[in-house]
Write a protein that holds these residues in place. Structure first.
Motif, PDB file in Angstrom:
ATOM      1  N   VAL A 133       1.195   6.141  -1.516  1.00 43.58           N
ATOM      2  CA  VAL A 133       0.294   5.380  -0.641  1.00 43.58           C
ATOM      3  C   VAL A 133      -1.102   5.296  -1.272  1.00 43.58           C
ATOM      4  N   GLY A 136      -0.473   3.421  -5.100  1.00 40.35           N
ATOM      5  CA  GLY A 136      -0.090   2.015  -4.997  1.00 40.35           C
ATOM      6  C   GLY A 136       0.445   1.447  -6.306  1.00 40.35           C
ATOM      7  N   ILE A 230       4.014   1.387   3.979  1.00 40.21           N
ATOM      8  CA  ILE A 230       3.255   1.205   2.735  1.00 40.21           C
ATOM      9  C   ILE A 230       4.095   1.685   1.546  1.00 40.21           C
ATOM     10  N   ARG A 233       6.669  -0.875   0.727  1.00 35.87           N
ATOM     11  CA  ARG A 233       6.075  -2.045   0.100  1.00 35.87           C
ATOM     12  C   ARG A 233       5.957  -1.856  -1.421  1.00 35.87           C
ATOM     13  N   PRO A 240       4.855  -7.259   2.858  1.00 34.12           N
ATOM     14  CA  PRO A 240       4.738  -6.495   4.104  1.00 34.12           C
ATOM     15  C   PRO A 240       5.388  -7.181   5.309  1.00 34.12           C
ATOM     16  N   ALA A 322      -0.715  -0.064   9.064  1.00 34.95           N
ATOM     17  CA  ALA A 322      -0.015  -0.245   7.785  1.00 34.95           C
ATOM     18  C   ALA A 322      -0.148  -1.683   7.301  1.00 34.95           C
ATOM     19  N   LEU A 326      -2.391  -3.235   4.123  1.00 34.33           N
ATOM     20  CA  LEU A 326      -1.672  -3.948   3.058  1.00 34.33           C
ATOM     21  C   LEU A 326      -2.200  -5.370   2.883  1.00 34.33           C
ATOM     22  N   THR A 333      -5.346   1.399   1.246  1.00 36.72           N
ATOM     23  CA  THR A 333      -4.291   2.358   1.581  1.00 36.72           C
ATOM     24  C   THR A 333      -4.746   3.786   1.250  1.00 36.72           C
TER      25      THR A 333
END
Ligand code: NAD
Ligand code: MG
Length: 399
Positions: A133, A136, A230, A233, A240, A322, A326, A333
């Protein structure tokens, strides 16, 4: 012919996932050898694990704990080399003798060791969702550049991984959406107006899963599901708006994938993390996990609820964050994760109320300003900045 055993590093070995991992490993001594164990401060559990698994290295994050462990190991006549400090954890995570790393540290504290394992091209078993998270796309880039194999351990993501077509190139054209299931935690039917009275003990008493305290509180606020949206994703590179959350109190279906023809593939099992752990350890093979089999003939109804009803939105305001982060610039995040770690720790420490966790998270997202993080250094600075801000918010809320 004897198979070469997988050399395993278990980061966070004294925690809930760490202990479950060693329980699976113990069932397969011909497959796995524990090369390294790491933990924060629990020396007693670590000393017992060293005596049982005889790792080459044992690392404590804290120096004082490391020195105590060193003495205990010497007294027990163990050859385990005891080290301490964050850099020693990164060293074992990327050690040339290690094949697979179980990343089961809680929080952003696990980010550096995950990246070390990714850059060294390890098989990375990711329980530590906060690291992804925060990291990323930089995290996913490190996995690709290092040639690492990233396997999800979070039960929902393990389920999705098991439901998806094997070739990632095929996902985009075939998958309509990913459906994450959520148990709804201990307060699924509680009057939202009484959430201000929740104690840490009540929040940590999850109806279906036994877990560490931080993730237990996250499950009670459903911030855990926000972090998992997240996580999905980035892990599966899905937009998302193709990720949906449905509440399923029995926790039998661990998650589902809906394809473009509206056919749905689901993964089922008893709620026992040894299932996804064994799957990650043995993939693409399957091995005994210790999880009990489902008994379909005894099973009660499987039920589902929208997570978006007005009642659930009032109970779980954090879930919607969330999709908001995003859609916001990258780095958001990381801010949300840092805020939530500070807020949960403050709640467990009885400095703020349960319902104020959302207030802390919201105000960090509204107030911490930043420019897009381009490097790991930028991300870590953003994490520190958000934590400083949230410590002030906590102080202003404290009773
Ligand atoms: P836990 O609190 O039980 O264990 C955490 C482990 O990390 C311990 O070994 C602890 O010593 C170590 N640790 C904590 N802070 C550290 C630091 N600063 N430096 C080094 N080590 C540190 O947590 P858990 O429930 O096992 O969860 C671990 C991770 O797995 C979390 O990210 C959680 O979200 C994820 N996860 C857990 C479950 C579960 O069922 N417990 C399920 C899915 C995902
Ligand atoms: Mg999960």
């Amino acid at each position: 012919m004897t198979m070469k055993r997988t050399q395993l590093a278990v980061l966070g070995s004294t925690g809930s996932i760490g202990v479950s991992t060693l329980d699976v490993v113990k069932k397969h001594p011909e497959r796995f050898q524990v090369f390294a164990l790491t933990a924060s401060s629990n020396v007693q559990i670590m000393a017992a694990q060293c005596a049982e698994f005889c790792p080459t290295f044992a690392v404590m994050a804290q120096e004082t704990a490391g020195k105590v462990l060193q003495t205990l190991c010497a007294e027990n006549g163990l050859t385990t080399r005891v080290l301490w400090g964050a850099e020693a954890i990164d060293m074992v995570a990327s050690h040339e003798s290690v094949d697979a790393v179980m990343a089961a540290i809680v929080g952003a504290a696990g980010l550096m060791s995950c990246l070390a394992a990714a850059q060294a091209g390890k098989r990375l078993l990711l329980a530590n969702k906060e690291a992804l998270v925060v990291g990323g796309t930089l995290f996913m880039d490190a996995v690709r550049q290092g040639g690492a194999t990233l396997l999800p351990i979070d039960s929902e993501h393990s389920a999705i991984f098991q439901c998806l077509p094997q070739d990632p190139a095929d996902w985009k054209s075939r998958v309509d959406k990913i459906i994450l299931t959520a148990s709804g935690g201990p307060f699924r039917t509680r009057d939202p107006l009484t959430l201000c009275d929740v104690t840490p003990e009540q929040a940590c008493a999850h109806p279906k899963w036994v877990m560490g305290r931080k993730i237990s509180v996250d499950s009670a606020t459903m911030m855990n599901k926000a972090l998992e949206v997240i996580e999905a994703r980035f892990l599966f590179n899905v937009e998302p708006d193709r990720i949906e959350v449905v509440i399923h109190p029995q926790s039998v279906i661990h998650s589902m994938v809906q394809f473009v023809d509206n056919s749905v593939v689901a993964q089922l099992g008893t709620p026992d993390m040894r299932g996804p752990i064994a799957y990650g350890l043995a993939w693409p093979e399957r091995i005994e996990s210790g999880a009990a089999a489902l008994e379909f003939s005894d099973m009660q109804a499987l039920t589902f609820e929208s997570a978006n009803s007005a009642d659930h939105q009032a109970r779980f305001p954090g879930l919607a964050l969330a999709w908001q982060v995003l859609a916001a610039p990258s780095g958001s995040t990381a801010i949300l994760n840092a805020a939530n770690e500070v807020a949960v720790a403050a709640f467990l420490d009885r400095q703020i109320r349960f319902d104020q966790i959302y207030r802390v998270n919201r105000s960090a997202l509204d107030s911490v300003t930043f420019s897009a993080p381009r490097s790991l250094g930028d991300l870590l600075e953003l994490d520190r900045q958000a934590r400083r801000f949230c410590a002030q918010v906590v102080a202003s809320l404290a009773p």
